[in-house]
Design a protein around this motif. Structure first.
Motif, mmCIF file in Angstrom:
data_model
loop_
_atom_site.group_PDB
_atom_site.id
_atom_site.type_symbol
_atom_site.label_atom_id
_atom_site.label_comp_id
_atom_site.label_asym_id
_atom_site.label_seq_id
_atom_site.Cartn_x
_atom_site.Cartn_y
_atom_site.Cartn_z
ATOM 1 N N GLU A 17 0.808 -1.225 0.000
ATOM 2 C CA GLU A 17 0.000 0.000 0.000
ATOM 3 C C GLU A 17 0.839 1.272 0.000
ATOM 4 O O GLU A 17 0.324 2.361 -0.242
ATOM 5 N N HIS A 18 2.146 1.163 0.244
ATOM 6 C CA HIS A 18 3.019 2.334 0.303
ATOM 7 C C HIS A 18 3.881 2.526 -0.949
ATOM 8 O O HIS A 18 4.418 3.608 -1.163
ATOM 9 N N ILE A 19 4.033 1.495 -1.740
ATOM 10 C CA ILE A 19 4.977 1.524 -2.866
ATOM 11 C C ILE A 19 4.712 2.688 -3.818
ATOM 12 O O ILE A 19 5.642 3.354 -4.264
ATOM 13 N N ALA A 20 3.467 2.971 -4.113
ATOM 14 C CA ALA A 20 3.127 4.036 -5.072
ATOM 15 C C ALA A 20 3.541 5.421 -4.581
ATOM 16 O O ALA A 20 3.694 6.336 -5.392
ATOM 17 N N ARG A 21 3.767 5.578 -3.273
ATOM 18 C CA ARG A 21 4.036 6.916 -2.733
ATOM 19 C C ARG A 21 5.418 7.092 -2.128
ATOM 20 O O ARG A 21 5.740 8.181 -1.655
ATOM 21 N N ILE A 22 6.263 6.075 -2.110
ATOM 22 C CA ILE A 22 7.520 6.182 -1.373
ATOM 23 C C ILE A 22 8.475 7.224 -1.924
ATOM 24 O O ILE A 22 9.370 7.669 -1.218
ATOM 25 N N PHE A 23 8.285 7.652 -3.174
ATOM 26 C CA PHE A 23 9.139 8.695 -3.739
ATOM 27 C C PHE A 23 8.509 10.085 -3.625
ATOM 28 O O PHE A 23 9.064 11.056 -4.124
ATOM 29 N N ASP A 24 7.353 10.190 -2.974
ATOM 30 C CA ASP A 24 6.706 11.489 -2.755
ATOM 31 C C ASP A 24 7.424 12.235 -1.631
ATOM 32 O O ASP A 24 7.818 11.630 -0.625
ATOM 33 N N HIS A 25 7.581 13.549 -1.790
ATOM 34 C CA HIS A 25 8.181 14.361 -0.735
ATOM 35 C C HIS A 25 7.380 14.250 0.542
ATOM 36 O O HIS A 25 6.151 14.318 0.526
ATOM 37 N N TYR A 26 8.078 14.069 1.648
ATOM 38 C CA TYR A 26 7.534 14.045 3.002
ATOM 39 C C TYR A 26 6.643 12.841 3.298
ATOM 40 O O TYR A 26 6.003 12.794 4.338
ATOM 41 N N TYR A 27 6.608 11.869 2.379
ATOM 42 C CA TYR A 27 5.801 10.674 2.658
ATOM 43 C C TYR A 27 6.574 9.729 3.568
ATOM 44 O O TYR A 27 7.739 9.428 3.325
ATOM 45 N N GLY A 39 11.057 11.908 5.358
ATOM 46 C CA GLY A 39 10.375 11.584 4.122
ATOM 47 C C GLY A 39 10.929 12.325 2.923
ATOM 48 O O GLY A 39 10.226 12.531 1.938
ATOM 49 N N THR A 40 12.178 12.752 2.983
ATOM 50 C CA THR A 40 12.760 13.489 1.855
ATOM 51 C C THR A 40 13.859 12.710 1.131
ATOM 52 O O THR A 40 14.237 13.070 0.022
ATOM 53 N N GLY A 41 14.374 11.645 1.710
ATOM 54 C CA GLY A 41 15.513 10.934 1.140
ATOM 55 C C GLY A 41 15.251 10.327 -0.224
ATOM 56 O O GLY A 41 15.985 10.581 -1.183
ATOM 57 N N SER A 44 14.421 12.994 -2.859
ATOM 58 C CA SER A 44 15.636 13.682 -3.302
ATOM 59 C C SER A 44 16.462 12.801 -4.228
ATOM 60 O O SER A 44 16.998 13.272 -5.233
ATOM 61 N N ALA A 45 16.578 11.521 -3.905
ATOM 62 C CA ALA A 45 17.334 10.599 -4.753
ATOM 63 C C ALA A 45 16.734 10.527 -6.149
ATOM 64 O O ALA A 45 17.455 10.495 -7.156
ATOM 65 N N LYS A 46 15.404 10.524 -6.242
ATOM 66 C CA LYS A 46 14.739 10.464 -7.547
ATOM 67 C C LYS A 46 15.016 11.734 -8.349
ATOM 68 O O LYS A 46 15.306 11.671 -9.535
ATOM 69 N N HIS A 52 20.244 13.768 -13.735
ATOM 70 C CA HIS A 52 21.415 13.212 -14.411
ATOM 71 C C HIS A 52 21.022 12.259 -15.539
ATOM 72 O O HIS A 52 21.856 11.487 -16.021
ATOM 73 N N GLY A 53 19.764 12.312 -15.953
ATOM 74 C CA GLY A 53 19.299 11.503 -17.071
ATOM 75 C C GLY A 53 18.958 10.078 -16.718
ATOM 76 O O GLY A 53 18.809 9.229 -17.597
ATOM 77 N N GLY A 54 18.817 9.783 -15.437
ATOM 78 C CA GLY A 54 18.520 8.429 -15.002
ATOM 79 C C GLY A 54 17.223 8.361 -14.235
ATOM 80 O O GLY A 54 16.357 9.219 -14.349
ATOM 81 N N ASP A 55 17.106 7.322 -13.439
ATOM 82 C CA ASP A 55 15.906 7.139 -12.631
ATOM 83 C C ASP A 55 16.230 6.187 -11.489
ATOM 84 O O ASP A 55 17.247 5.495 -11.500
ATOM 85 N N ILE A 56 15.366 6.161 -10.488
ATOM 86 C CA ILE A 56 15.462 5.206 -9.399
ATOM 87 C C ILE A 56 14.072 4.639 -9.187
ATOM 88 O O ILE A 56 13.082 5.376 -9.223
#
Length: 85
Positions: A17-27, A39-41, A44-46, A52-56
Motif C-alpha cells: 500500500e506504500h509503494i506508489a508513494r515512497i518517492f513522494d516528498h515528506y511521505y 520523508g525526503t531521502g 531527493s534521490a529520484k 542526471h538523465g537516469g531514474d530510481i
C-alpha cells in the motif's frame, strides 16, 4: 549504455500500500511519534537521478526486504579532468 546499481536489504520491506508513494516528498509509511526520518531521502534521490538523465525505482528484494535500482546513463565523452591521456 547505462549503469544499473541495485541496492537491497533483508529488512521488513515496503508494504504494498506504500509503494506508489515512497518517492513522494515528506511521505513516511510510519508517521508515529517515534518513527525517524523526514520523508525526503527517496524523493531527493529520484530528483538527483532524473537530473542526471537516469531514474530510481523500487524493486522487491531477493533478500525479502526493500530493493532499489538506480539507472544512470554512461557518459561516452566525460569532461576534461586536466590530465593528459
Amino acid at each position: 549504455d547505462v549503469v544499473v546499481l541495485r541496492i537491497e536489504d533483508s529488512g521488513p520491506g515496503v508494504g504494498e500500500e506504500h509503494i506508489a508513494r515512497i518517492f513522494d516528498h515528506y511521505y513516511r509509511a510510519d508517521s508515529g511519534r517515534n518513527s525517524r526520518g523526514t520523508g525526503t531521502g527517496l524523493a531527493s534521490a529520484k530528483i538527483i537521478a532524473r537530473n542526471h538523465g537516469g531514474d530510481i525505482i523500487y524493486v522487491p528484494s531477493l533478500l525479502g526486504g526493500a530493493g532499489f535500482e538506480l539507472t544512470l546513463p554512461v557518459d561516452s565523452d566525460p569532461p576534461y579532468n586536466g590530465e593528459d591521456g
